[in-house]
Design a protein around this motif. Structure first.
Motif, PDB file in Angstrom:
ATOM      1  N   ARG A   1       0.856  -1.137   0.146  1.00 45.25           N
ATOM      2  CA  ARG A   1      -0.119   0.031   0.014  1.00 45.25           C
ATOM      3  C   ARG A   1       0.896   1.126   0.079  1.00 45.25           C
ATOM      4  O   ARG A   1       0.614   2.336  -0.291  1.00 45.25           O
ATOM      5  CB  ARG A   1      -1.092  -0.039   1.208  1.00 45.25           C
ATOM      6  N   THR A   2       2.115   1.407   0.791  1.00 49.48           N
ATOM      7  CA  THR A   2       2.842   2.354   0.667  1.00 49.48           C
ATOM      8  C   THR A   2       3.566   2.623  -0.645  1.00 49.48           C
ATOM      9  O   THR A   2       3.849   3.951  -0.986  1.00 49.48           O
ATOM     10  CB  THR A   2       3.917   2.325   1.836  1.00 49.48           C
ATOM     11  N   LEU A   4       1.969   2.662  -3.282  1.00 48.13           N
ATOM     12  CA  LEU A   4       1.016   3.644  -4.064  1.00 48.13           C
ATOM     13  C   LEU A   4       1.493   5.049  -3.787  1.00 48.13           C
ATOM     14  O   LEU A   4       1.224   5.748  -4.728  1.00 48.13           O
ATOM     15  CB  LEU A   4      -0.272   3.360  -3.281  1.00 48.13           C
ATOM     16  N   TYR A  21      -3.246  -1.312 -11.369  1.00 52.47           N
ATOM     17  CA  TYR A  21      -4.411  -1.782 -10.442  1.00 52.47           C
ATOM     18  C   TYR A  21      -5.775  -2.049 -11.377  1.00 52.47           C
ATOM     19  O   TYR A  21      -6.345  -2.795 -10.647  1.00 52.47           O
ATOM     20  CB  TYR A  21      -4.851  -0.286  -9.713  1.00 52.47           C
ATOM     21  N   SER A  62     -10.393  -3.354  -1.612  1.00 55.14           N
ATOM     22  CA  SER A  62      -9.489  -2.786  -1.366  1.00 55.14           C
ATOM     23  C   SER A  62      -8.583  -2.188  -2.377  1.00 55.14           C
ATOM     24  O   SER A  62      -8.172  -0.925  -2.498  1.00 55.14           O
ATOM     25  CB  SER A  62      -8.511  -3.517  -0.475  1.00 55.14           C
ATOM     26  N   ASN A  63      -8.478  -2.885  -3.697  1.00 57.78           N
ATOM     27  CA  ASN A  63      -7.811  -2.521  -4.976  1.00 57.78           C
ATOM     28  C   ASN A  63      -8.542  -1.215  -5.396  1.00 57.78           C
ATOM     29  O   ASN A  63      -8.082  -0.190  -5.762  1.00 57.78           O
ATOM     30  CB  ASN A  63      -7.925  -3.655  -5.923  1.00 57.78           C
ATOM     31  N   ARG A  65     -10.336   1.068  -3.543  1.00 64.19           N
ATOM     32  CA  ARG A  65      -9.631   2.354  -2.839  1.00 64.19           C
ATOM     33  C   ARG A  65      -8.449   2.709  -3.106  1.00 64.19           C
ATOM     34  O   ARG A  65      -8.168   3.749  -3.072  1.00 64.19           O
ATOM     35  CB  ARG A  65     -10.181   1.899  -1.122  1.00 64.19           C
ATOM     36  N   GLN A  66      -7.523   1.729  -3.426  1.00 62.20           N
ATOM     37  CA  GLN A  66      -6.158   2.124  -3.533  1.00 62.20           C
ATOM     38  C   GLN A  66      -6.211   3.165  -4.840  1.00 62.20           C
ATOM     39  O   GLN A  66      -5.478   3.738  -4.884  1.00 62.20           O
ATOM     40  CB  GLN A  66      -5.122   1.002  -3.796  1.00 62.20           C
ATOM     41  N   GLN A  70      -4.647   6.756  -5.093  1.00 57.89           N
ATOM     42  CA  GLN A  70      -3.719   7.183  -6.136  1.00 57.89           C
ATOM     43  C   GLN A  70      -4.153   8.207  -7.228  1.00 57.89           C
ATOM     44  O   GLN A  70      -3.609   9.051  -7.448  1.00 57.89           O
ATOM     45  CB  GLN A  70      -3.210   5.756  -6.987  1.00 57.89           C
ATOM     46  N   GLU A 156      -8.223   3.461   4.730  1.00 56.31           N
ATOM     47  CA  GLU A 156      -8.122   4.511   3.509  1.00 56.31           C
ATOM     48  C   GLU A 156      -7.699   5.972   4.028  1.00 56.31           C
ATOM     49  O   GLU A 156      -6.989   6.598   3.540  1.00 56.31           O
ATOM     50  CB  GLU A 156      -9.544   4.854   3.149  1.00 56.31           C
ATOM     51  N   GLU A 159      -3.890   6.022   4.625  1.00 51.61           N
ATOM     52  CA  GLU A 159      -3.303   5.883   3.429  1.00 51.61           C
ATOM     53  C   GLU A 159      -3.306   7.367   2.894  1.00 51.61           C
ATOM     54  O   GLU A 159      -2.101   7.912   2.384  1.00 51.61           O
ATOM     55  CB  GLU A 159      -3.855   5.162   2.246  1.00 51.61           C
TER      56      GLU A 159
END
Length: 181
Positions: A1-2, A4, A21, A62-63, A65-66, A70, A156, A159
């Motif tokens: 995650r980081t 990202l 992604y 999760s993907n 949200r990432q 991003q 979220e 992040e």
């Protein structure tokens, strides 16, 4: 995650990272859909199989949200078609995740009914204990879903805060460099 939140993931263009992604989301969607279809085709849903399907759907969420994070970090200053296309894609992904969750919920409910030997509907069982158990299970499921959603929002938020802190650190360095020169 980081990874990202770092500069385009080792120098990759923002669109390239977002495309990675998107590919991952498609892979996760195929896995989750395949798992749910296999459960439906077999007519029997074990707890373990349902948990695996739920995990795949959670990874999809999760993907998604990432990608949102991003998108906020990389394309926040971008206007136009690229931003709109990604916003539409994220909305579509949200609908797909919701649809798969509803399908999973139906299979879970069916499995719970067969475990409790309730058959087609709770009213036909005639047992107040079984109805009460079913209502308690449904309440527990709803509460668990709300808790999972709260945890996802917390992740979220974390992040986004890491991204903001990184941006602030860069800005601080820029200001100090300008001041020293």
């Amino acid at each position: 995650r980081t990874a990202l939140l770092k500069e385009g993931s080792a120098g990759a263009a923002p669109e390239g990272v977002l495309q990675e992604y998107a590919s991952e989301f498609l892979r996760l969607r195929a896995a989750a859909s395949g798992r749910l279809q296999a459960i439906q085709d077999s007519g029997q849903a074990g707890r373990e199989e349902l948990k695996i399907a739920e995990k795949a759907i959670d990874e999809m969420e999760s993907n998604r949200r990432q990608v949102q994070v991003q998108l906020r970090l990389e394309l926040s200053s971008t206007t136009g078609t690229a931003r709109q296309e990604w916003d539409q894609r994220i909305q579509e992904w949200s609908r797909e995740v919701k649809s798969l969750r509803e399908q999973l919920h139906g299979l879970t409910e069916s499995q719970n009914r067969s475990t409790l030997q309730l058959g087609g509907s709770a009213g036909s069982a005639g047992s107040s204990e079984r109805r009460s158990a079913m209502q308690s299970t449904e309440l527990l499921d709803r509460s668990s879903a709300k808790l999972k959603e709260a945890v996802a929002v917390a992740f979220e938020t974390e992040e986004v805060s890491h991204g903001v802190l990184g941006d602030l650190a860069q800005q601080r360095e820029t200001i100090l460099n300008v001041r020293n020169n």
